[in-house]
Design a protein around this motif. Structure first.
Motif, short mmCIF file in Angstrom:
data_model
loop_
_atom_site.label_atom_id
_atom_site.label_comp_id
_atom_site.label_asym_id
_atom_site.label_seq_id
_atom_site.Cartn_x
_atom_site.Cartn_y
_atom_site.Cartn_z
N LEU A 185 0.79 -1.23 0.00
CA LEU A 185 0.00 0.00 0.00
C LEU A 185 0.82 1.28 0.00
O LEU A 185 0.29 2.35 -0.25
CB LEU A 185 -0.96 0.02 1.20
CG LEU A 185 -2.19 -0.88 1.08
CD1 LEU A 185 -2.94 -0.94 2.39
CD2 LEU A 185 -3.11 -0.39 -0.03
N TRP B 28 -4.65 5.30 0.64
CA TRP B 28 -4.67 3.87 0.97
C TRP B 28 -5.83 3.54 1.91
O TRP B 28 -6.33 2.42 1.92
CB TRP B 28 -3.34 3.42 1.56
CG TRP B 28 -2.97 4.03 2.88
CD1 TRP B 28 -2.31 5.20 3.07
CD2 TRP B 28 -3.23 3.51 4.17
NE1 TRP B 28 -2.14 5.43 4.41
CE2 TRP B 28 -2.70 4.41 5.12
CE3 TRP B 28 -3.87 2.35 4.65
CZ2 TRP B 28 -2.79 4.21 6.50
CZ3 TRP B 28 -3.95 2.15 6.02
CH2 TRP B 28 -3.42 3.07 6.92
N ARG B 29 -6.26 4.50 2.71
CA ARG B 29 -7.39 4.24 3.61
C ARG B 29 -8.66 3.91 2.84
O ARG B 29 -9.47 3.10 3.25
CB ARG B 29 -7.67 5.46 4.47
CG ARG B 29 -6.80 5.55 5.68
CD ARG B 29 -6.88 6.94 6.24
NE ARG B 29 -5.53 7.47 6.34
CZ ARG B 29 -4.77 7.29 7.41
NH1 ARG B 29 -5.23 6.66 8.44
NH2 ARG B 29 -3.54 7.76 7.45
N VAL C 140 -8.45 0.41 1.64
CA VAL C 140 -8.70 -0.48 2.76
C VAL C 140 -10.20 -0.52 3.09
O VAL C 140 -10.77 -1.55 3.39
CB VAL C 140 -7.87 -0.02 3.98
CG1 VAL C 140 -8.40 -0.61 5.26
CG2 VAL C 140 -6.41 -0.39 3.78
N GLU D 42 -8.42 -4.65 5.15
CA GLU D 42 -7.04 -4.25 5.42
C GLU D 42 -6.00 -5.19 4.82
O GLU D 42 -4.83 -4.87 4.76
CB GLU D 42 -6.80 -4.11 6.93
CG GLU D 42 -7.50 -2.91 7.49
CD GLU D 42 -6.73 -2.20 8.60
OE1 GLU D 42 -5.50 -2.24 8.61
OE2 GLU D 42 -7.39 -1.60 9.45
N THR E 73 -6.36 -9.09 -3.28
CA THR E 73 -6.45 -9.44 -1.86
C THR E 73 -6.67 -10.94 -1.75
O THR E 73 -6.95 -11.60 -2.76
CB THR E 73 -7.64 -8.73 -1.16
OG1 THR E 73 -8.83 -9.42 -1.52
CG2 THR E 73 -7.76 -7.28 -1.57
N ARG F 297 1.56 -2.55 9.02
CA ARG F 297 0.35 -2.03 8.37
C ARG F 297 0.26 -0.51 8.41
O ARG F 297 -0.28 0.10 7.51
CB ARG F 297 -0.90 -2.59 9.04
CG ARG F 297 -1.32 -3.94 8.52
CD ARG F 297 -2.79 -4.19 8.77
NE ARG F 297 -3.11 -4.29 10.19
CZ ARG F 297 -2.89 -5.38 10.92
NH1 ARG F 297 -2.37 -6.43 10.37
NH2 ARG F 297 -3.20 -5.40 12.20
#
Lengths: 146, 322, 341
Positions: B34, B112-113, B116, B121, B137, C315
């Motif tokens: 990411l 990137w949020r 997600v 995530e 994913t 992360r």
């Protein structure tokens, strides 16, 4: 005096020309007004104002010299830009800008500070207790000296 | 490797082999999909893992202040980064003659949020293509609309094309309506003071004081930050309301006339705190009051570094506010 | 004995527990999950395969806590009360529970136990949720743990679709689930298969053999310079880490309190001394400290690795620094120190 709204006065130590005015500020301020003297309004940092507000000030008053009368020539001019923007910013964040008051005193303004303090106190009294940003424990009467 | 990446790579190699730069600051593929990683190439032979795509979320100007003034730095800059560089040069952080700016017209940073949020995530790989972003994913492959993934700051961007570069790679892109920033501020102002405070309270409440916003910001380069002062202690040290609110108010205010609305602070925040709305307000005010936009050039002083006898504002002689 | 708990009855069960204890469970805050007290209208958020963003170590070591207060009227110091409410923590992932046991070696040490930590630990029952779908960023099996590690837990749950299989591991765990249906032998086998599969299928991020000795030899290596180049020096990795425990004790003069706040070795001010000297003056030393503490110094002190592989630092790092890759790169770097037999 528990119900009286708390006001913090930041006073430039040069802005009061009459000794009796300075004497009044030094010794006869109403109990709900907490005095912090600064060498010049140019010395004011936004953090000073924020600390007062977080400490529970319902109003903040700043008194300084008029342009061209600054003891340090231009301290008040640089303060003007910063403080003006900072109060706009606090208002944006959620602290009513009417709770921040500026007064510029000139040579002929003898006796004016008493009037301004009284007027601002009345205004803050009408606005009531501030519920924004007063997140620190309450400022003790007569001021906190660390 | 895309054509754009190839051209950046060739330029980086040229600069290094011709000794025009001691270091080229760009991005390389990191180990997590990411977020590409800021990269510092010093050897023309080793510039092979360079990448450039919408996921490059950091403001590279942030690394400028880490180098001594005599270092010749080449840097990949987008619109906001070029403005940050200008602001830093203005503040005497690096001489312009020791900088070589490789400009890239920016299509906006992919948040990137938002990826997600759309796919969860757990992300294995991301491919940024012209209008779409393909995300792989464990649950399968997703094709997302790139426009919907843009970071908020980029949606309101006023300077997509880099300014004052030494070379520009790629076609110029159309600039957006400059009023988008102001619109956001005005909309927020219209909410009413209680709602505004409530919003601020909730946002700052989540702060964990990791100071990623500070560290990600090119303009936060103070040797000692006000929160680290111990004598006097300016703010409460803990994650208390006073401490967190104080941090966010003063951090933003210290950016007045310096912030370029790049949004790196918000993208770095681990707790998804919205904070660009604060700096947007200050930027808007600086324009309204002093017609100043940070980083358009490296010469014009910031409003707070100057003053004028004719400034018009609430400081009124012999009067109260306003 | 393994029990079965229907997912549809979880909310009800948690609410029932609130009559005897404070119950904490992962709930949504904005777009991420965090451990919060269970109230009347709570919404459990355990469906995502990953962890809560904010580490549950905060339930035992709050980010800021008052240690003592000065009472200006009485002119004396008052120690803050140690917490005395029983607590049930539901849905904690094995890596986070294991991290709590690692922190026990710091705060529950025999010679110098921390009363606040100790009280919270004694009062807490941990109900873990095993990970049948570990994330790509997880690496617990590489650090002496696993997706169904039982360390620190009083009971562990396995996701069976619309039910959780509950395996109580301690007396306290048994007392919570007594009245549930007992799982059949067949189901027990299924559970075991799920747990074994999850553990088996997790890739090994790096080998641990000889890692500590190798890292120690790399202490002066320039590889740290390399890692530090892109590192921002923020506190995300350490504040979100379930095993990082560094703190700073501050006297809040205005509030007349002494507080303990989390601190992090990633900050410059963390190690600065009163003289102005800083033994870790640059990011090079600070990035080294984080990695070395976890994979070397912890082993010196407790014999265990100070990382449970939760993957939070991977992360959320804003510059994409991956601790697994850092370890791998260290391993690939030859040490310059000659071996002396």
């Amino acid at each position: 005096m528990d119900t009286a709204k708390k006001i913090v006065l930041f006073q430039c130590q040069w802005c009061l020309y009459a000794p009796e005015d300075q004497d009044w500020v030094d010794h006869h301020l109403p109990e709900n007004v907490h005095l912090t003297k600064v060498p010049c309004t140019g010395r004011l940092d936004p953090l000073f104002i924020l600390n007062a507000v977080q400490g529970g000030a319902d109003g903040v008053m700043i008194s300084g010299c008029v342009p061209e009368k600054c003891h340090f020539k231009e301290g008040n001019l640089s303060a003007r830009r910063q403080m003006d923007e900072f109060s706009d910013f606090l208002n944006y964040v959620g602290y009513d800008e009417d709770r921040i008051c500026f007064t510029w005193l000139d040579l002929q303004d003898r006796g004016r500070i008493q009037k301004d303090v009284a007027e601002f106190s009345k205004k803050v009294e009408a606005l009531g207790k501030s519920h924004s940003l007063n997140t620190r424990s309450v400022l003790p009467q007569g001021g906190a000296h660390d | 490797m895309t054509e754009l990446e190839n051209r950046i790579l060739a330029e980086a190699q040229r600069l290094l082999s011709e000794n025009l730069a001691d270091v080229v600051i760009a991005f390389k593929q990191a180990d997590t999909p990411l977020r590409p990683q800021p990269a510092f190439f010093t050897d023309a032979e080793a510039v092979n893992d360079l990448v450039y795509n919408g996921l490059c979320q950091n403001n590279l100007a942030n690394y400028l202040t880490r180098y001594p003034r005599e270092k010749k730095i080449a840097m990949v800059v987008r619109g906001c980064e070029s403005r940050s560089v200008n602001a830093l040069v203005l503040e005497n952080q690096h001489p312009r003659e020791n900088l070589y700016l490789i400009g890239i017209p920016c299509e906006g940073i992919v948040d990137w949020r938002k990826i997600v949020e759309a796919v969860g995530e757990d992300v294995l790989s991301v491919q940024d293509q012209a209008d779409i972003v393909v995300v792989r994913t464990p649950k399968g492959e997703f094709t997302l609309d790139r426009a919907a993934l843009m970071h908020g700051s980029c949606l309101r961007c006023t300077q997509k094309n880099p300014l004052g570069t030494d070379v520009t790679i790629g076609k110029p892109v159309a600039e957006q309506d400059p009023h988008l920033l102001r619109e956001r501020v005005k909309n927020f102002e219209a909410l009413g003071i209680q709602t505004r405070y409530e919003y601020f309270r909730q946002e700052s409440e989540r702060c964990i004081r990791c100071y990623a916003c500070r560290e990600a910001c090119p303009m936060c380069y103070c040797e000692e930050c006000f929160v680290d002062h111990t004598g006097p202690r300016w703010t409460e040290s803990g994650v208390t309301p006073a401490g967190m609110q104080g941090w966010h108010i003063i951090r933003a205010f210290h950016q007045t006339g310096r912030c370029t609305s790049c949004g790196a602070c918000e993208r770095a925040c681990p707790m998804d705190i919205h904070m660009t709305y604060l700096t947007d307000k200050l930027n808007t005010d600086m324009y309204d009051k002093y017609q100043f936009v940070a980083g358009l050039d490296a010469k014009t002083q910031t409003p707070f570094a100057a003053f004028n006898l004719d400034d018009k504002n609430r400081f009124v002689a012999g009067g109260t506010s306003k | 004995m393994t029990y079965l708990l229907k997912k549809s009855e979880v909310n009800q069960t948690l609410r029932a527990w609130t009559s005897k204890a404070h119950v904490y469970a992962p709930q949504k805050v904005q777009k991420y999950a965090q451990f919060l007290p269970v109230g009347e209208d709570f919404e459990l958020s355990v469906e995502e395969p990953h962890n809560t963003r904010f580490p549950p170590k905060a339930l035992f070591l709050p980010q800021s806590e008052t240690l003592l207060k000065y009472n200006p009227q009485k002119r004396e110091l008052e120690s803050a009360k140690t917490p005395d409410q029983p607590r049930i923590i539901f849905g904690i992932r094995p890596c986070d529970a294991k991290a709590v046991t690692l922190l026990d070696s710091v705060f529950s040490s025999e010679d110098n136990p921390d009363p606040f930590w100790q009280a919270r630990r004694d009062q807490s029952v941990l109900v873990g949720l095993g990970c049948d779908q570990p994330c790509a960023t997880c690496f617990c099996t590489s650090v002496e743990s696993g997706p169904f590690d039982r360390s620190g837990l009083d009971a562990i749950l396995t996701d069976l679709g619309d039910t959780y299989a509950v395996e109580p591991l301690t007396e306290r765990g048994v007392s919570l689930f007594e009245n549930l249906t007992v799982a059949s032998a067949e189901t027990t086998q299924t559970i075991q298969a799920i747990q074994e599969k999850a553990t088996r299928e997790m890739p090994i991020a790096f080998g641990r053999e000889g890692l500590k000795a190798h890292l120690d030899e790399l202490f002066e290596n320039e590889i740290w310079e390399d890692f530090a180049k892109s590192c921002l020096g923020c506190g995300i990795c350490t504040f979100l880490c379930p095993t990082c425990f560094c703190f700073d004790i501050v006297d809040e003069v205005r509030k007349s309190t002494r507080e303990r706040n989390w601190d992090t070795c990633m900050f410059k001010v963390y190690s600065i001394e009163a003289s102005g000297h800083n033994p870790r003056p640059s990011r090079r030393e600070r990035t080294r400290q984080r990695l070395m503490h976890k994979y070397s110094y912890w082993l010196d002190h407790t014999g265990q690795t100070g990382c449970t592989g939760c993957g939070r630092c991977v992360r959320y790092c804003p510059v994409g620094l991956d601790i697994r890759a850092m370890v791998r790169k260290s391993v690939a770097t030859p040490s310059e120190v000659p071996h002396v037999d």
